[in-house]
Write a protein that holds these residues in place. Structure first.
Motif, PDB file in Angstrom:
ATOM      1  N   GLN A   9       0.837  -1.192   0.000  1.00  0.00           N
ATOM      2  CA  GLN A   9       0.000   0.000   0.000  1.00  0.00           C
ATOM      3  C   GLN A   9       0.883   1.258   0.000  1.00  0.00           C
ATOM      4  O   GLN A   9       0.559   2.249  -0.638  1.00  0.00           O
ATOM      5  CB  GLN A   9      -0.877  -0.027   1.245  1.00  0.00           C
ATOM      6  N   PRO A 104      -6.703   0.068  -5.188  1.00  0.00           N
ATOM      7  CA  PRO A 104      -6.595   1.128  -4.175  1.00  0.00           C
ATOM      8  C   PRO A 104      -5.305   1.932  -4.268  1.00  0.00           C
ATOM      9  O   PRO A 104      -5.177   2.965  -3.624  1.00  0.00           O
ATOM     10  CB  PRO A 104      -6.667   0.371  -2.857  1.00  0.00           C
TER      11      PRO A 104
ATOM     12  N   ASP B  38     -12.344   8.757  -3.299  1.00  0.00           N
ATOM     13  CA  ASP B  38     -12.605   9.062  -1.887  1.00  0.00           C
ATOM     14  C   ASP B  38     -11.307   9.395  -1.152  1.00  0.00           C
ATOM     15  O   ASP B  38     -10.237   9.465  -1.756  1.00  0.00           O
ATOM     16  CB  ASP B  38     -13.362   7.911  -1.220  1.00  0.00           C
ATOM     17  N   SER B  39     -11.437   9.591   0.146  1.00  0.00           N
ATOM     18  CA  SER B  39     -10.294  10.053   0.953  1.00  0.00           C
ATOM     19  C   SER B  39      -9.170   9.028   0.998  1.00  0.00           C
ATOM     20  O   SER B  39      -8.025   9.370   1.258  1.00  0.00           O
ATOM     21  CB  SER B  39     -10.750  10.387   2.370  1.00  0.00           C
ATOM     22  N   LYS B  40      -9.498   7.761   0.728  1.00  0.00           N
ATOM     23  CA  LYS B  40      -8.471   6.720   0.699  1.00  0.00           C
ATOM     24  C   LYS B  40      -7.891   6.538  -0.701  1.00  0.00           C
ATOM     25  O   LYS B  40      -7.180   5.574  -0.960  1.00  0.00           O
ATOM     26  CB  LYS B  40      -9.056   5.390   1.204  1.00  0.00           C
ATOM     27  N   LYS B  41      -8.210   7.463  -1.593  1.00  0.00           N
ATOM     28  CA  LYS B  41      -7.688   7.477  -2.966  1.00  0.00           C
ATOM     29  C   LYS B  41      -8.270   6.365  -3.839  1.00  0.00           C
ATOM     30  O   LYS B  41      -7.721   6.057  -4.895  1.00  0.00           O
ATOM     31  CB  LYS B  41      -6.150   7.378  -2.985  1.00  0.00           C
ATOM     32  N   PHE B  42      -9.379   5.766  -3.390  1.00  0.00           N
ATOM     33  CA  PHE B  42      -9.998   4.718  -4.181  1.00  0.00           C
ATOM     34  C   PHE B  42     -10.833   5.361  -5.280  1.00  0.00           C
ATOM     35  O   PHE B  42     -11.789   6.095  -5.006  1.00  0.00           O
ATOM     36  CB  PHE B  42     -10.851   3.847  -3.263  1.00  0.00           C
TER      37      PHE B  42
END
Lengths: 112, 115
Positions: A9, A104, B38-42
């Motif tokens: 990540q 992600p 979103d805030s998690k870069k998804f």
């Protein structure tokens, strides 16, 4: 359900080191793309791989599509600070046109 | 010579308001998209239009309504804004040949903050 996983990540390395990031799925995709995104900007396409087992090189970046078209890797040789960014993989689910699902992301930081 | 442009760059608004984000591309492309990050870069696709016709409509609340007045423009209107709508919204375009190898060009994003 997230179709694409990316690892690691986060990755912080020194300039000159090599690294590999991975993109994995249980789904088969008609193609897979890699993007780099910098803060405050939209993603920019680096490469599209289509054929299972395909390997593409872009200067110090090497991209490989898995034989089964479910996974991919990105290898960077002799990383530079300019490589710093968020690396996103995206698989195309579409039968016509493009319907990409994104992973992600891997946030890479290359320290001088 | 901006290829894909979005306005505004930043949008701060109160919960319950209605707002629009505009997107224009000067690449002559036939297909345009809206994504939400979103805030998690998804990054997740919301809609895609080909020659003003809706072709992808992911599971998005019907408070979100895309409008394509012509193939160079794809606007996003959001009714009754909620806190969870806070995100960066990206517009993108591609040639729309139907080939999986088409390159998508992304705009700079619109950061929406709902208070």
């Amino acid at each position: 359900t997230q179709l694409l996983e990316q690892s690691p990540q986060f990755l912080s390395i020194q300039e000159g080191e090599n690294l590999t990031v991975y993109c994995n799925s249980s789904s088969v995709f008609s193609s897979l793309q890699w993007y780099r995104q910098e803060p405050g900007e939209g993603p920019v396409l680096l490469v599209t791989v289509v054929t299972g087992g395909e390997v593409k090189k872009l200067k110090r970046l090497t991209f490989q599509f898995g034989d089964a078209r479910k996974d991919s890797s990105l290898h960077i040789t002799a990383a530079q600070p300019g490589d710093t960014g968020l690396y996103l993989c995206a698989g195309d689910r579409g039968n016509y046109g493009q319907n990409f699902v994104f992973g992600p992301g891997t946030r890479l930081s290359v320290l001088p | 010579d901006t290829a894909v442009s979005q306005t505004p760059k930043y949008l701060v608004t109160q919960m319950g308001n209605d707002k629009s984000i505009k997107c224009e591309q000067n690449l002559g492309h036939d297909t345009m998209y809206w994504y939400k990050q979103d805030s998690k870069k998804f990054l997740k696709i919301m809609f895609s239009y080909n020659n003003k016709e809706l072709i992808i409509n992911e599971t998005v609340p019907n408070r979100f309504s895309p409008k394509s007045p012509d193939k160079a423009h794809l606007n996003l209107h959001i009714n009754s804004l909620e806190l969870g709508d806070s995100a960066v919204y990206f517009c993108a375009s591609s040639r729309g040949t139907g080939r999986t190898t088409d390159t998508q060009y992304f705009g700079p994003g619109t950061r929406l903050t709902v208070l």
